[in-house]
Design an enzyme around this catalytic site. Structure first.
Site, PDB file in Angstrom:
ATOM      1  N   ASN A 209      11.510  62.488  13.089  1.00 13.14           N
ATOM      2  CA  ASN A 209      11.776  63.178  14.361  1.00 13.14           C
ATOM      3  C   ASN A 209      13.200  63.723  14.376  1.00 13.14           C
ATOM      4  O   ASN A 209      13.945  63.554  13.425  1.00 13.14           O
ATOM      5  CB  ASN A 209      11.522  62.223  15.537  1.00 13.14           C
ATOM      6  CG  ASN A 209      12.424  61.004  15.464  1.00 13.14           C
ATOM      7  OD1 ASN A 209      13.637  61.123  15.538  1.00 13.14           O
ATOM      8  ND2 ASN A 209      11.826  59.833  15.269  1.00 13.14           N
ATOM      9  N   ASP A 278       6.640  55.404  16.007  1.00 17.88           N
ATOM     10  CA  ASP A 278       5.696  54.421  16.538  1.00 17.88           C
ATOM     11  C   ASP A 278       4.625  54.076  15.511  1.00 17.88           C
ATOM     12  O   ASP A 278       4.067  52.995  15.525  1.00 17.88           O
ATOM     13  CB  ASP A 278       5.034  54.970  17.809  1.00 17.88           C
ATOM     14  CG  ASP A 278       6.050  55.055  18.947  1.00 17.88           C
ATOM     15  OD1 ASP A 278       6.904  54.143  19.026  1.00 17.88           O
ATOM     16  OD2 ASP A 278       6.012  56.032  19.725  1.00 17.88           O
ATOM     17  N   LYS A 288       2.158  62.386  -5.601  1.00 18.26           N
ATOM     18  CA  LYS A 288       2.225  63.524  -4.685  1.00 18.26           C
ATOM     19  C   LYS A 288       0.804  64.021  -4.360  1.00 18.26           C
ATOM     20  O   LYS A 288      -0.004  64.239  -5.272  1.00 18.26           O
ATOM     21  CB  LYS A 288       3.044  64.637  -5.346  1.00 18.26           C
ATOM     22  CG  LYS A 288       3.335  65.778  -4.422  1.00 18.26           C
ATOM     23  CD  LYS A 288       4.185  66.834  -5.093  1.00 18.26           C
ATOM     24  CE  LYS A 288       4.202  68.070  -4.233  1.00 18.26           C
ATOM     25  NZ  LYS A 288       4.748  69.213  -4.953  1.00 18.26           N
ATOM     26  N   PRO A 304       6.093  47.954  14.044  1.00 20.83           N
ATOM     27  CA  PRO A 304       6.527  46.956  15.039  1.00 20.83           C
ATOM     28  C   PRO A 304       7.397  47.617  16.103  1.00 20.83           C
ATOM     29  O   PRO A 304       8.156  48.535  15.797  1.00 20.83           O
ATOM     30  CB  PRO A 304       7.354  45.956  14.210  1.00 20.83           C
ATOM     31  CG  PRO A 304       7.651  46.636  12.920  1.00 20.83           C
ATOM     32  CD  PRO A 304       6.626  47.706  12.710  1.00 20.83           C
ATOM     33  N   ASP A 305       7.244  47.183  17.356  1.00 25.93           N
ATOM     34  CA  ASP A 305       8.154  47.645  18.423  1.00 25.93           C
ATOM     35  C   ASP A 305       9.363  46.710  18.373  1.00 25.93           C
ATOM     36  O   ASP A 305       9.312  45.576  18.867  1.00 25.93           O
ATOM     37  CB  ASP A 305       7.455  47.597  19.786  1.00 25.93           C
ATOM     38  CG  ASP A 305       8.319  48.218  20.872  1.00 25.93           C
ATOM     39  OD1 ASP A 305       9.567  48.073  20.811  1.00 25.93           O
ATOM     40  OD2 ASP A 305       7.766  48.853  21.785  1.00 25.93           O
ATOM     41  N   ILE A 306      10.427  47.192  17.738  1.00 21.84           N
ATOM     42  CA  ILE A 306      11.589  46.334  17.447  1.00 21.84           C
ATOM     43  C   ILE A 306      12.178  45.765  18.733  1.00 21.84           C
ATOM     44  O   ILE A 306      12.412  44.564  18.876  1.00 21.84           O
ATOM     45  CB  ILE A 306      12.663  47.133  16.664  1.00 21.84           C
ATOM     46  CG1 ILE A 306      12.043  47.718  15.391  1.00 21.84           C
ATOM     47  CG2 ILE A 306      13.863  46.263  16.346  1.00 21.84           C
ATOM     48  CD1 ILE A 306      12.921  48.726  14.655  1.00 21.84           C
ATOM     49  N   PHE A 322      16.219  52.386  25.464  1.00 20.27           N
ATOM     50  CA  PHE A 322      16.297  53.790  25.875  1.00 20.27           C
ATOM     51  C   PHE A 322      14.885  54.291  26.148  1.00 20.27           C
ATOM     52  O   PHE A 322      13.920  53.822  25.545  1.00 20.27           O
ATOM     53  CB  PHE A 322      16.959  54.646  24.781  1.00 20.27           C
ATOM     54  CG  PHE A 322      18.449  54.706  24.936  1.00 20.27           C
ATOM     55  CD1 PHE A 322      19.221  53.590  24.690  1.00 20.27           C
ATOM     56  CD2 PHE A 322      19.078  55.876  25.350  1.00 20.27           C
ATOM     57  CE1 PHE A 322      20.597  53.619  24.863  1.00 20.27           C
ATOM     58  CE2 PHE A 322      20.455  55.921  25.520  1.00 20.27           C
ATOM     59  CZ  PHE A 322      21.211  54.790  25.274  1.00 20.27           C
ATOM     60  N   LYS A 336       8.825  50.406  31.368  1.00 19.13           N
ATOM     61  CA  LYS A 336       9.295  49.841  30.085  1.00 19.13           C
ATOM     62  C   LYS A 336      10.228  48.652  30.298  1.00 19.13           C
ATOM     63  O   LYS A 336      10.168  47.675  29.562  1.00 19.13           O
ATOM     64  CB  LYS A 336      10.032  50.915  29.277  1.00 19.13           C
ATOM     65  CG  LYS A 336       9.076  51.699  28.422  1.00 19.13           C
ATOM     66  CD  LYS A 336       9.727  52.824  27.679  1.00 19.13           C
ATOM     67  CE  LYS A 336       8.636  53.857  27.415  1.00 19.13           C
ATOM     68  NZ  LYS A 336       9.129  55.068  26.836  1.00 19.13           N
ATOM     69  N   LYS A 340       8.567  45.538  28.565  1.00 23.83           N
ATOM     70  CA  LYS A 340       9.252  45.040  27.357  1.00 23.83           C
ATOM     71  C   LYS A 340      10.208  43.894  27.699  1.00 23.83           C
ATOM     72  O   LYS A 340      10.905  43.403  26.823  1.00 23.83           O
ATOM     73  CB  LYS A 340      10.005  46.183  26.665  1.00 23.83           C
ATOM     74  CG  LYS A 340       9.118  47.323  26.154  1.00 23.83           C
ATOM     75  CD  LYS A 340       9.830  48.169  25.099  1.00 23.83           C
ATOM     76  CE  LYS A 340       9.039  49.429  24.782  1.00 23.83           C
ATOM     77  NZ  LYS A 340       9.461  50.070  23.539  1.00 23.83           N
TER      78      LYS A 340
HETATM   79  O1  C5P Z   1       8.137  52.643  24.100  1.00 23.46           O
HETATM   80  P1  C5P Z   1       9.187  53.625  23.662  1.00 23.46           P
HETATM   81  O2  C5P Z   1       9.099  53.967  22.199  1.00 23.46           O
HETATM   82  O3  C5P Z   1       9.332  54.810  24.528  1.00 23.46           O
HETATM   83  O4  C5P Z   1      10.542  52.796  23.889  1.00 23.46           O
HETATM   84  C1  C5P Z   1      11.771  53.319  23.535  1.00 23.46           C
HETATM   85  C2  C5P Z   1      12.734  52.201  23.288  1.00 23.46           C
HETATM   86  O5  C5P Z   1      12.174  51.243  22.392  1.00 23.46           O
HETATM   87  C3  C5P Z   1      14.000  52.695  22.602  1.00 23.46           C
HETATM   88  O6  C5P Z   1      15.057  51.855  23.022  1.00 23.46           O
HETATM   89  C4  C5P Z   1      13.677  52.494  21.122  1.00 23.46           C
HETATM   90  O7  C5P Z   1      14.849  52.331  20.353  1.00 23.46           O
HETATM   91  C5  C5P Z   1      12.852  51.230  21.142  1.00 23.46           C
HETATM   92  N1  C5P Z   1      11.815  51.161  20.110  1.00 23.46           N
HETATM   93  C6  C5P Z   1      11.909  50.218  19.103  1.00 23.46           C
HETATM   94  N2  C5P Z   1      10.904  50.128  18.163  1.00 23.46           N
HETATM   95  C7  C5P Z   1       9.838  50.950  18.204  1.00 23.46           C
HETATM   96  C8  C5P Z   1       9.744  51.913  19.214  1.00 23.46           C
HETATM   97  C9  C5P Z   1      10.747  52.003  20.145  1.00 23.46           C
HETATM   98  O8  C5P Z   1      12.885  49.475  19.045  1.00 23.46           O
HETATM   99  N3  C5P Z   1       8.905  50.847  17.285  1.00 23.46           N
END
Ligand code: C5P
Length: 401
Positions: A209, A278, A288, A304-306, A322, A336, A340
């Site tokens: 991105n 995501d 390739k 993983p959603d860190i 953010f 969120k 979260k």
């Molecule tokens: O749910 P969303 O992706 O909109 O949430 C954004 C927030 O979650 C940001 O702070 C981003 O750095 C964090 N994030 C993360 N790991 C992910 C996706 C988002 O830490 N896989």
């Protein structure tokens, strides 16, 4: 000894209390501080440049464009030189100019150009202090990270009684000393994620991105300036990291996750600015991919959603997320914050032209459980300072409960 060797730029504006400033200078130098003085035109009516020159041991600066000064200590040099910009007395007019970013004389220009800690000791008539405009300017300057000493209440030069007296020189100096020893994040460890992640498709292609990493790097810099130790975990970016951060470079979301989890046990505060992908490609091709077929289907699986995982740890650090949104910004951000289980979220509207992704400017709506603050469009550097001031305040509130 908090002020020993500190470089203090004293800005004096045009109020009757200006006659007390030679005493401020003497008390600062007695603490071992180096002092330089900037006088506004109004201030020179109340106190003589010569007496300030005598007590500070340095020439006094009065003009924005002064040939002699520009050759030696011009406005940018003075702005860079200072560790602390103390404005005493600060008039209502001076506060209004600083709050608006006007730069029509030497002092206001220095204010815009400096990274120094800024501290104001206001002095004005009690009605002027209580006026709505002044109170709004006070609030705005506090949001910019400006600290205030006073004003005191009592009898005023005009005969009124109320708040607006400049704090006495001795108390100004001791407040300044106390503040200098207490950087808002002194000794705290921040882990910050920044930039994009890259998810490979095959050995030569990836999904990513437009994140530049600028916001995260500016936050790292602002935290370091407040005395914090920073571990910056960054995806692939082209900008240079702050000199005093420990920077760990990663590529994929999985690598970012692992690096964060390694460092989070020692963290007091976690700020997730990274635009983490995501999803990742489920089966990365070993070789390739050839363009032989008409259609190419890739299957993605969730990364993983860190941030969520950090906030769900048994003893999580203070977590700041953010939310980059294109619609219903506040509602999604509040969602969120709740889902979260974050301490704070900074939301921005990515549809606003010239702001956000890959740009140098941004605007944020910062929300926590019992409050929120709109930070209007500003450079990411300035915004980061304000955000870090809010983070420090809420973090210290939470810790003191
Ligand atoms: O749910 P969303 O992706 O909109 O949430 C954004 C927030 O979650 C940001 O702070 C981003 O750095 C964090 N994030 C993360 N790991 C992910 C996706 C988002 O830490 N896989």
């Amino acid at each position: 000894m908090q002020l020993f060797n500190k470089k203090i730029l004293l800005g004096i504006t045009g109020g009757i209390a200006a006659y007390k400033t030679p005493d401020v200078v003497r008390k600062l130098t007695a603490q071992g501080a180096q002092v330089r003085v900037v006088l506004t035109r109004g201030a020179a009516e109340f106190v003589s440049p010569l007496s300030l020159q005598a007590v500070s041991g340095n020439p006094v600066h009065t003009q924005l464009l002064d040939e002699q000064a520009e050759a030696g200590m011009g406005h940018i040099e003075l702005a860079k030189w200072a560790d602390i910009l103390l404005i005493a007395p600060a008039t209502a007019n001076c506060m209004a100019k600083l709050a608006q970013g006007l730069a029509d004389d030497l002092l206001t220009t220095i204010y815009l150009a400096t990274d120094a800690r800024v501290c104001l000791a206001p002095a004005m008539n009690q009605k002027m202090w209580k006026a709505r405009a002044t109170q709004e300017n006070l609030h705005r300057l506090q949001l910019h990270g400006v600290d205030f000493i006073g004003p005191d209440a009592g009898e005023q030069a005009c005969g009124d009684v109320g708040p607006g007296r400049m704090v006495e020189p001795e108390a100004i100096v001791s407040s300044l000393a106390a503040m200098s020893g207490d950087d808002k994040l002194a000794g705290k460890h921040l882990v910050i994620t920044a930039g994009p992640t890259r998810e490979p498709i095959d050995p030569v292609r990836y999904v990513s991105n437009h994140s530049s990493g600028k916001m995260g790097f500016a936050i790292a810099q602002a935290a370091i300036e407040q005395g914090a130790r920073v571990t910056l975990i960054a995806g692939p970016v082209t900008i240079a990291p702050p000199a005093n951060a420990t920077t760990i470079s990663v590529t994929t979301a999985q690598q970012m996750y692992e690096a964060v989890m390694r460092h989070i046990p020692q963290a007091d505060i976690f700020v997730a600015t990274a635009a983490v992908a995501d999803y990742k490609v489920s089966d990365v091709a070993e070789n390739k991919i050839k363009k032989s077929d008409e259609k190419l289907t890739l299957t993605f699986v969730k990364n993983p959603d860190i941030l969520k995982e950090v906030a769900a740890l048994p003893s999580p650090p203070f977590t700041v997320g953010f939310a980059a949104e294109s619609q219903d910004v506040e509602a999604y951000a509040r969602g969120k914050l709740r889902n979260k289980k974050l301490d704070m979220i900074a939301a921005n509207d990515i549809t606003r032209e010239g702001l956000g992704f890959n740009s140098d400017e941004n605007a944020l709506h910062v929300i926590w459980h019992d409050g929120d603050e709109h930070l209007p469009p500003a450079s990411k550097t300035d915004l980061a300072k304000t955000l870090i001031a809010l983070v420090a305040k809420q973090y210290n509130n939470k810790m003191s409960k």
